[in-house]
Design a protein around this motif. Sequence first.
Motif, PDB file in Angstrom:
ATOM      1  N   GLU A 167      -3.968  -8.051  -7.073  1.00 28.75           N
ATOM      2  CA  GLU A 167      -3.345  -8.873  -6.047  1.00 28.75           C
ATOM      3  C   GLU A 167      -4.396  -9.723  -5.358  1.00 28.75           C
ATOM      4  N   GLY A 168      -3.952 -10.786  -4.718  1.00 22.08           N
ATOM      5  CA  GLY A 168      -4.869 -11.651  -3.991  1.00 22.08           C
ATOM      6  C   GLY A 168      -4.331 -13.059  -3.900  1.00 22.08           C
ATOM      7  N   TRP A 169      -5.206 -13.976  -3.469  1.00 18.43           N
ATOM      8  CA  TRP A 169      -4.888 -15.400  -3.427  1.00 18.43           C
ATOM      9  C   TRP A 169      -5.408 -16.040  -4.710  1.00 18.43           C
ATOM     10  N   TYR A 170      -4.559 -16.781  -5.394  1.00 21.96           N
ATOM     11  CA  TYR A 170      -4.903 -17.379  -6.674  1.00 21.96           C
ATOM     12  C   TYR A 170      -4.931 -18.897  -6.558  1.00 21.96           C
ATOM     13  N   GLU A 171      -5.926 -19.514  -7.199  1.00 26.64           N
ATOM     14  CA  GLU A 171      -5.894 -20.959  -7.318  1.00 26.64           C
ATOM     15  C   GLU A 171      -4.775 -21.348  -8.274  1.00 26.64           C
ATOM     16  N   ILE A 172      -4.281 -22.553  -8.129  1.00 30.21           N
ATOM     17  CA  ILE A 172      -3.147 -23.031  -8.925  1.00 30.21           C
ATOM     18  C   ILE A 172      -3.632 -24.147  -9.837  1.00 30.21           C
ATOM     19  N   ARG A 173      -3.197 -24.103 -11.102  1.00 31.44           N
ATOM     20  CA  ARG A 173      -3.600 -25.116 -12.073  1.00 31.44           C
ATOM     21  C   ARG A 173      -2.484 -26.135 -12.292  1.00 31.44           C
ATOM     22  N   GLY A 174      -2.877 -27.415 -12.394  1.00 26.36           N
ATOM     23  CA  GLY A 174      -1.923 -28.481 -12.644  1.00 26.36           C
ATOM     24  C   GLY A 174      -1.684 -28.707 -14.122  1.00 26.36           C
ATOM     25  N   GLU A 175      -0.990 -29.797 -14.440  1.00 24.98           N
ATOM     26  CA  GLU A 175      -0.625 -30.090 -15.834  1.00 24.98           C
ATOM     27  C   GLU A 175      -1.837 -30.287 -16.722  1.00 24.98           C
ATOM     28  N   ARG A 176      -2.941 -30.733 -16.185  1.00 24.86           N
ATOM     29  CA  ARG A 176      -4.153 -30.975 -16.981  1.00 24.86           C
ATOM     30  C   ARG A 176      -5.152 -29.837 -16.861  1.00 24.86           C
ATOM     31  N   ASN A 177      -4.689 -28.696 -16.392  1.00 24.03           N
ATOM     32  CA  ASN A 177      -5.538 -27.518 -16.183  1.00 24.03           C
ATOM     33  C   ASN A 177      -6.579 -27.756 -15.084  1.00 24.03           C
ATOM     34  N   ASP A 178      -6.296 -28.724 -14.222  1.00 27.63           N
ATOM     35  CA  ASP A 178      -7.189 -28.989 -13.101  1.00 27.63           C
ATOM     36  C   ASP A 178      -6.789 -28.114 -11.922  1.00 27.63           C
ATOM     37  N   VAL A 179      -7.731 -27.824 -11.057  1.00 26.27           N
ATOM     38  CA  VAL A 179      -7.454 -27.041  -9.858  1.00 26.27           C
ATOM     39  C   VAL A 179      -6.644 -27.905  -8.901  1.00 26.27           C
ATOM     40  N   LEU A 180      -5.468 -27.417  -8.534  1.00 22.13           N
ATOM     41  CA  LEU A 180      -4.537 -28.202  -7.726  1.00 22.13           C
ATOM     42  C   LEU A 180      -5.035 -28.334  -6.297  1.00 22.13           C
ATOM     43  N   GLU A 181      -4.819 -29.519  -5.698  1.00 25.73           N
ATOM     44  CA  GLU A 181      -5.204 -29.758  -4.321  1.00 25.73           C
ATOM     45  C   GLU A 181      -4.053 -30.355  -3.534  1.00 25.73           C
ATOM     46  N   GLY A 182      -3.954 -29.935  -2.270  1.00 29.64           N
ATOM     47  CA  GLY A 182      -2.999 -30.512  -1.342  1.00 29.64           C
ATOM     48  C   GLY A 182      -3.710 -31.423  -0.362  1.00 29.64           C
ATOM     49  N   PRO A 183      -3.070 -31.755   0.748  1.00 29.66           N
ATOM     50  CA  PRO A 183      -3.684 -32.674   1.723  1.00 29.66           C
ATOM     51  C   PRO A 183      -4.981 -32.165   2.319  1.00 29.66           C
ATOM     52  N   ASP A 184      -5.163 -30.841   2.368  1.00 32.60           N
ATOM     53  CA  ASP A 184      -6.345 -30.273   3.023  1.00 32.60           C
ATOM     54  C   ASP A 184      -7.205 -29.449   2.081  1.00 32.60           C
ATOM     55  N   GLY A 185      -7.268 -29.857   0.809  1.00 29.70           N
ATOM     56  CA  GLY A 185      -8.128 -29.140  -0.124  1.00 29.70           C
ATOM     57  C   GLY A 185      -7.346 -28.320  -1.133  1.00 29.70           C
ATOM     58  N   MET A 186      -7.952 -27.215  -1.560  1.00 29.43           N
ATOM     59  CA  MET A 186      -7.392 -26.425  -2.645  1.00 29.43           C
ATOM     60  C   MET A 186      -6.031 -25.822  -2.302  1.00 29.43           C
ATOM     61  N   SER A 187      -5.103 -25.906  -3.262  1.00 31.15           N
ATOM     62  CA  SER A 187      -3.822 -25.210  -3.150  1.00 31.15           C
ATOM     63  C   SER A 187      -4.000 -23.786  -3.647  1.00 31.15           C
ATOM     64  N   LYS A 188      -3.253 -22.851  -3.069  1.00 33.97           N
ATOM     65  CA  LYS A 188      -3.397 -21.455  -3.478  1.00 33.97           C
ATOM     66  C   LYS A 188      -2.096 -20.715  -3.235  1.00 33.97           C
ATOM     67  N   VAL A 189      -1.916 -19.618  -3.953  1.00 28.67           N
ATOM     68  CA  VAL A 189      -0.694 -18.828  -3.836  1.00 28.67           C
ATOM     69  C   VAL A 189      -1.064 -17.350  -3.794  1.00 28.67           C
ATOM     70  N   GLU A 190      -0.370 -16.596  -2.948  1.00 32.04           N
ATOM     71  CA  GLU A 190      -0.623 -15.163  -2.815  1.00 32.04           C
ATOM     72  C   GLU A 190       0.358 -14.392  -3.687  1.00 32.04           C
ATOM     73  N   LEU A 191      -0.185 -13.585  -4.592  1.00 26.50           N
ATOM     74  CA  LEU A 191       0.612 -12.824  -5.551  1.00 26.50           C
ATOM     75  C   LEU A 191       0.122 -11.384  -5.603  1.00 26.50           C
ATOM     76  N   SER A 192       0.995 -10.504  -6.104  1.00 29.19           N
ATOM     77  CA  SER A 192       0.623  -9.100  -6.327  1.00 29.19           C
ATOM     78  C   SER A 192       1.337  -8.618  -7.569  1.00 29.19           C
ATOM     79  N   PHE A 193       0.634  -7.870  -8.421  1.00 29.45           N
ATOM     80  CA  PHE A 193       1.208  -7.375  -9.663  1.00 29.45           C
ATOM     81  C   PHE A 193       0.934  -5.882  -9.808  1.00 29.45           C
ATOM     82  N   VAL A 194       1.941  -5.147 -10.273  1.00 31.12           N
ATOM     83  CA  VAL A 194       1.804  -3.710 -10.516  1.00 31.12           C
ATOM     84  C   VAL A 194       2.286  -3.409 -11.934  1.00 31.12           C
ATOM     85  N   HIS A 195       1.410  -2.801 -12.734  1.00 32.19           N
ATOM     86  CA  HIS A 195       1.731  -2.407 -14.112  1.00 32.19           C
ATOM     87  C   HIS A 195       2.317  -0.998 -14.107  1.00 32.19           C
ATOM     88  N   LYS A 196       3.434  -0.775 -14.782  1.00 36.55           N
ATOM     89  CA  LYS A 196       4.068   0.541 -14.792  1.00 36.55           C
ATOM     90  C   LYS A 196       4.728   0.803 -16.135  1.00 36.55           C
TER      91      LYS A 196
END
Length: 317
Positions: A112-141
């Motif tokens: 789990e954590g904050w992940y950078e987001i990739r655009g269509e060209r595999n570039d690091v996505l940016e919003g108006p104030d820099g890097m875009s990011k998304v918070e996710l968590s994964f559990v394997h069971k």
Amino acid sequence: LDVAMQPEIPAVLVEAYILQARNLPRKNAAGQSDTFCLVEATGSPQKYRTNVVPGTLHPVWNESFQVKVRDPPSQMITVKIWAEKRDGNHDFVGVVVVPVSRIESGAQSTEEGWYEIRGERNDVLEGPDGMSKVELSFVHKEAAPNEQQVSGFMFKKADESEEWIRRFAILDPYSQLLQFFENPKSVMEGAAFLSEEVNTRTCKVDVLEISEIPASAQRTSYAFKLVTNFHNFLAQVNTLEERDTWVEALRHIGNPPGIRFLPAPPSREKRPEPSSATRDSPRTTQSPRVIEDPPVARTPPSKASSGDGDSKVANPL
């Protein structure tokens, strides 16, 4: 009612928690975005969709799904972010890709954590104030081998203004999705004939006395109510046995031991601007990774954290 239909048993399951994003790119004329996420295991036809969060570059979804995985060594979990358009031609925003094998190898089979987001060209996505990011968590069971699928006809409606409609319903114990079709034949035709889909995770189910339903609206003598964070509907079935079977199955499948309860997303309020720590987060030219950055409005922690100080790099997109 058919409780004997055996669903396909996946090799493993991954609980995917889609929490929130920060600093997404502007995608509409108002300088905001109306965003939702699609979650899937690569190579699988099953997709899991969040609700749309309108009018913000910092959406909070707080939704979770149980993703079925057939081949853990080769499959990855993808989280694609889309900006909704009224004409249905939604704009692709970006994607995060996490290998299932990496989730399994994490502490307590969790990542789990904050992940950078990739655009269509595999570039690091940016919003108006820099890097875009998304918070996710994964559990394997592991997937229990003896779960049974429940299916059958029911009358359903969402509120008093709607008419009762008869639908064929299937409750998958592994995806935890309750799917509605016009008839059993539609099931064989595939997703194109799916009329509605309800994620039953953390659902509440109440038995209703038939006297609670107006006489003019009574179709049968047995009823129950299903409530989730995003759905609320009444159902009527033909027999007491059918009602009890549906109620027991929904309670069991939607609320398994250890499930993580998330707070309901906030209403359409303005999200706070990202902190300076977000704007100063390190850049990378590699594929999606976890960014060690304290979250805003963090949900209760799960059983493990990826805060080991090292960024985790996923496979190339």
